[in-house]
Motif scaffolding. Structure first.
Motif, PDB file in Angstrom:
ATOM      1  N   MET A   1      43.859  32.538  35.889  1.00 43.46           N
ATOM      2  CA  MET A   1      43.612  33.820  36.546  1.00 43.46           C
ATOM      3  C   MET A   1      42.454  33.716  37.538  1.00 43.46           C
ATOM      4  O   MET A   1      42.550  34.181  38.673  1.00 43.46           O
ATOM      5  CB  MET A   1      43.330  34.896  35.484  1.00 43.46           C
ATOM      6  N   ILE A   2      41.337  33.105  37.109  1.00 43.78           N
ATOM      7  CA  ILE A   2      40.174  33.044  37.992  1.00 43.78           C
ATOM      8  C   ILE A   2      40.462  32.195  39.225  1.00 43.78           C
ATOM      9  O   ILE A   2      39.932  32.452  40.311  1.00 43.78           O
ATOM     10  CB  ILE A   2      38.932  32.525  37.227  1.00 43.78           C
ATOM     11  N   VAL A   7      41.476  32.132  45.191  1.00 39.37           N
ATOM     12  CA  VAL A   7      42.397  31.908  46.316  1.00 39.37           C
ATOM     13  C   VAL A   7      42.575  33.188  47.131  1.00 39.37           C
ATOM     14  O   VAL A   7      42.463  33.195  48.365  1.00 39.37           O
ATOM     15  CB  VAL A   7      43.761  31.408  45.805  1.00 39.37           C
ATOM     16  N   VAL A   8      42.844  34.300  46.429  1.00 38.36           N
ATOM     17  CA  VAL A   8      43.052  35.583  47.119  1.00 38.36           C
ATOM     18  C   VAL A   8      41.763  36.017  47.817  1.00 38.36           C
ATOM     19  O   VAL A   8      41.785  36.498  48.961  1.00 38.36           O
ATOM     20  CB  VAL A   8      43.527  36.654  46.124  1.00 38.36           C
ATOM     21  N   GLY A   9      40.620  35.833  47.134  1.00 41.19           N
ATOM     22  CA  GLY A   9      39.344  36.206  47.735  1.00 41.19           C
ATOM     23  C   GLY A   9      39.052  35.425  49.005  1.00 41.19           C
ATOM     24  O   GLY A   9      38.554  35.984  49.993  1.00 41.19           O
ATOM     25  N   THR A  10      39.369  34.148  48.982  1.00 47.22           N
ATOM     26  CA  THR A  10      39.144  33.318  50.171  1.00 47.22           C
ATOM     27  C   THR A  10      39.977  33.826  51.344  1.00 47.22           C
ATOM     28  O   THR A  10      39.498  33.891  52.487  1.00 47.22           O
ATOM     29  CB  THR A  10      39.511  31.860  49.867  1.00 47.22           C
ATOM     30  N   PHE A  11      41.216  34.209  51.062  1.00 50.52           N
ATOM     31  CA  PHE A  11      42.089  34.741  52.118  1.00 50.52           C
ATOM     32  C   PHE A  11      41.557  36.069  52.650  1.00 50.52           C
ATOM     33  O   PHE A  11      41.454  36.275  53.867  1.00 50.52           O
ATOM     34  CB  PHE A  11      43.507  34.900  51.569  1.00 50.52           C
ATOM     35  N   VAL A  35      39.594  44.522  30.421  1.00 53.30           N
ATOM     36  CA  VAL A  35      40.869  43.828  30.216  1.00 53.30           C
ATOM     37  C   VAL A  35      40.675  42.365  29.831  1.00 53.30           C
ATOM     38  O   VAL A  35      41.362  41.841  28.948  1.00 53.30           O
ATOM     39  CB  VAL A  35      41.744  43.940  31.485  1.00 53.30           C
ATOM     40  N   PHE A  36      39.724  41.691  30.482  1.00 49.62           N
ATOM     41  CA  PHE A  36      39.637  40.244  30.343  1.00 49.62           C
ATOM     42  C   PHE A  36      38.358  39.732  29.670  1.00 49.62           C
ATOM     43  O   PHE A  36      38.315  38.577  29.251  1.00 49.62           O
ATOM     44  CB  PHE A  36      39.725  39.574  31.732  1.00 49.62           C
ATOM     45  N   ALA A  37      37.301  40.556  29.585  1.00 50.33           N
ATOM     46  CA  ALA A  37      35.992  39.965  29.256  1.00 50.33           C
ATOM     47  C   ALA A  37      35.192  40.758  28.235  1.00 50.33           C
ATOM     48  O   ALA A  37      33.972  40.823  28.318  1.00 50.33           O
ATOM     49  CB  ALA A  37      35.185  39.806  30.552  1.00 50.33           C
ATOM     50  N   ARG A  38      35.855  41.343  27.251  1.00 49.91           N
ATOM     51  CA  ARG A  38      35.111  42.134  26.278  1.00 49.91           C
ATOM     52  C   ARG A  38      34.133  41.272  25.475  1.00 49.91           C
ATOM     53  O   ARG A  38      33.030  41.706  25.143  1.00 49.91           O
ATOM     54  CB  ARG A  38      36.078  42.848  25.346  1.00 49.91           C
ATOM     55  N   ARG A 147      42.037  22.895  38.666  1.00 50.25           N
ATOM     56  CA  ARG A 147      42.215  23.174  40.092  1.00 50.25           C
ATOM     57  C   ARG A 147      41.161  24.158  40.594  1.00 50.25           C
ATOM     58  O   ARG A 147      40.807  24.133  41.777  1.00 50.25           O
ATOM     59  CB  ARG A 147      43.624  23.690  40.385  1.00 50.25           C
ATOM     60  N   TRP A 148      40.651  25.035  39.709  1.00 56.74           N
ATOM     61  CA  TRP A 148      39.540  25.892  40.110  1.00 56.74           C
ATOM     62  C   TRP A 148      38.277  25.059  40.249  1.00 56.74           C
ATOM     63  O   TRP A 148      37.495  25.249  41.185  1.00 56.74           O
ATOM     64  CB  TRP A 148      39.322  27.022  39.111  1.00 56.74           C
ATOM     65  N   ASN A 149      38.064  24.124  39.335  1.00 57.60           N
ATOM     66  CA  ASN A 149      36.908  23.237  39.431  1.00 57.60           C
ATOM     67  C   ASN A 149      36.924  22.482  40.758  1.00 57.60           C
ATOM     68  O   ASN A 149      35.904  22.394  41.453  1.00 57.60           O
ATOM     69  CB  ASN A 149      36.922  22.237  38.275  1.00 57.60           C
ATOM     70  N   GLU A 150      38.080  21.961  41.121  1.00 56.72           N
ATOM     71  CA  GLU A 150      38.186  21.225  42.388  1.00 56.72           C
ATOM     72  C   GLU A 150      37.849  22.125  43.571  1.00 56.72           C
ATOM     73  O   GLU A 150      37.146  21.703  44.505  1.00 56.72           O
ATOM     74  CB  GLU A 150      39.607  20.671  42.539  1.00 56.72           C
ATOM     75  N   ARG A 151      38.280  23.351  43.532  1.00 51.57           N
ATOM     76  CA  ARG A 151      38.039  24.287  44.635  1.00 51.57           C
ATOM     77  C   ARG A 151      36.552  24.621  44.746  1.00 51.57           C
ATOM     78  O   ARG A 151      35.979  24.638  45.839  1.00 51.57           O
ATOM     79  CB  ARG A 151      38.861  25.555  44.412  1.00 51.57           C
ATOM     80  N   VAL A 152      35.888  24.876  43.599  1.00 55.39           N
ATOM     81  CA  VAL A 152      34.467  25.218  43.612  1.00 55.39           C
ATOM     82  C   VAL A 152      33.631  24.034  44.080  1.00 55.39           C
ATOM     83  O   VAL A 152      32.710  24.192  44.908  1.00 55.39           O
ATOM     84  CB  VAL A 152      34.017  25.687  42.217  1.00 55.39           C
ATOM     85  N   GLN A 153      33.937  22.836  43.567  1.00 59.60           N
ATOM     86  CA  GLN A 153      33.141  21.666  43.967  1.00 59.60           C
ATOM     87  C   GLN A 153      33.350  21.346  45.449  1.00 59.60           C
ATOM     88  O   GLN A 153      32.428  20.892  46.133  1.00 59.60           O
ATOM     89  CB  GLN A 153      33.501  20.443  43.107  1.00 59.60           C
TER      90      GLN A 153
END
Length: 289
Positions: A1-2, A7-11, A35-38, A147-153
């Motif tokens: 999800m993150i 990806v959407v935020g970058t766009f 919803v996701f982080a209680r 794949r999120w790790n790769e994007r952040v790095q």
């Protein structure tokens, strides 16, 4: 999800002004929390109660915790737009208090360990130092999913910060210091075992000793630093403390205590910018010693 949020935020950042992006991020935070982080919300609120002290109003602890999550959402907006910022923007929009401590630390000729915490925007801090002509590497956690790790790095590399995964061991870190570069380390990562015991906001906990151990092994000074969103303006503010200089054979826990005490003072000033969503202190019946 993150990953897809990223990806959407970058766009969207190609078209949405940053001020509107901040408002949208803050607006969406309560829904994401419910919803996701209680679990993260509960742990962060417990941490905030410790920061505020035993006599703090529980409602204030809850308010500041939710504000911290909103500020974390703004941090994510900044992370997405970071590769597109010009060096001039990083210099003009970031006010620095204590740059003389950085110059003094580099004068030792042994590189500098920059110790910071999960407060404000540590990625922008690295980019700001690069913009001022300093070579910076950062010790980073490997994120999930891969794949999120790769994007952040890749984002960090794009602004000139060299990412060194924790799993790579000390060789790359020592090499950076011996090349008289800066090495940025997040020090407020709670551990159940290993690390060293420190007192933080009046309670014992355990944190990694890497920043102190590296400094003592190489003779590099440690400079505590933190970049925060300026509450009184639209830019950012960097606080930099005096160098902490140890010697081979010194106790790493003493150096780490000095770092954590400095960081505690910063968090007290900006509690709603401390993004500690894990349990920072052992629960009752556990020991950090």
């Amino acid at each position: 999800m993150i990953y897809w949020f990223h990806v959407v935020g970058t766009f969207l950042m190609r078209f949405v002004p940053v001020a509107i992006a901040y408002r949208l991020a803050a607006w969406g935070t309560p829904l994401v929390l419910q919803v996701f982080a209680r679990g993260h919300l509960r742990r962060a609120t417990d941490n905030m109660r410790q920061v505020l002290g035993p006599h703090a109003d529980p409602r204030e602890a809850r308010r500041l915790t939710r504000a911290a999550f909103a500020n974390y959402a703004r941090y994510m907006v900044d992370l997405v737009r970071l590769p597109h910022l010009k060096s001039r923007e990083l210099i003009d929009n970031i006010r620095i208090e204590g740059w003389e401590h950085v110059e003094a630390a580099y004068n030792y000729g042994k590189g500098v360990v920059f110790a910071t915490g999960h407060i404000g925007n540590w990625d922008m801090a690295g980019a700001a130092f690069v913009a001022r002509g300093r070579t910076v590497s950062a010790l980073v956690e490997t994120l999930e999913p891969a794949r999120w790790n790769e994007r952040v790095q890749r984002t960090r590399t794009a602004v000139g910060v060299k990412a060194i995964p924790i799993e790579n061991g000390p060789r790359a870190m020592i090499a950076a210091l011996r090349n008289q570069e800066g090495l940025a380390v997040l020090v407020d990562r709670p551990l159940e075992e290993d690390g060293v015991a420190v007192t933080f906001f009046g309670r014992p906990t355990r944190v990694p000793s890497g920043a102190a151990t590296l400094a003592l092994r190489t003779g590099s000074p440690v400079v505590p630093a933190a970049l925060v969103r300026d509450p009184g303006g639209s830019g950012y503010l960097v606080h930099i403390g005096p160098p902490i200089v140890g010697h081979r054979g010194d106790d790493a826990s003493v150096v780490m205590q000095g770092i954590m005490s400095w960081l505690e003072g910063i968090i007290r000033r900006y509690p709603d910018q401390w993004f500690m969503f894990r349990r920072m202190w052992p629960s009752s019946g556990e020991s950090a010693l």
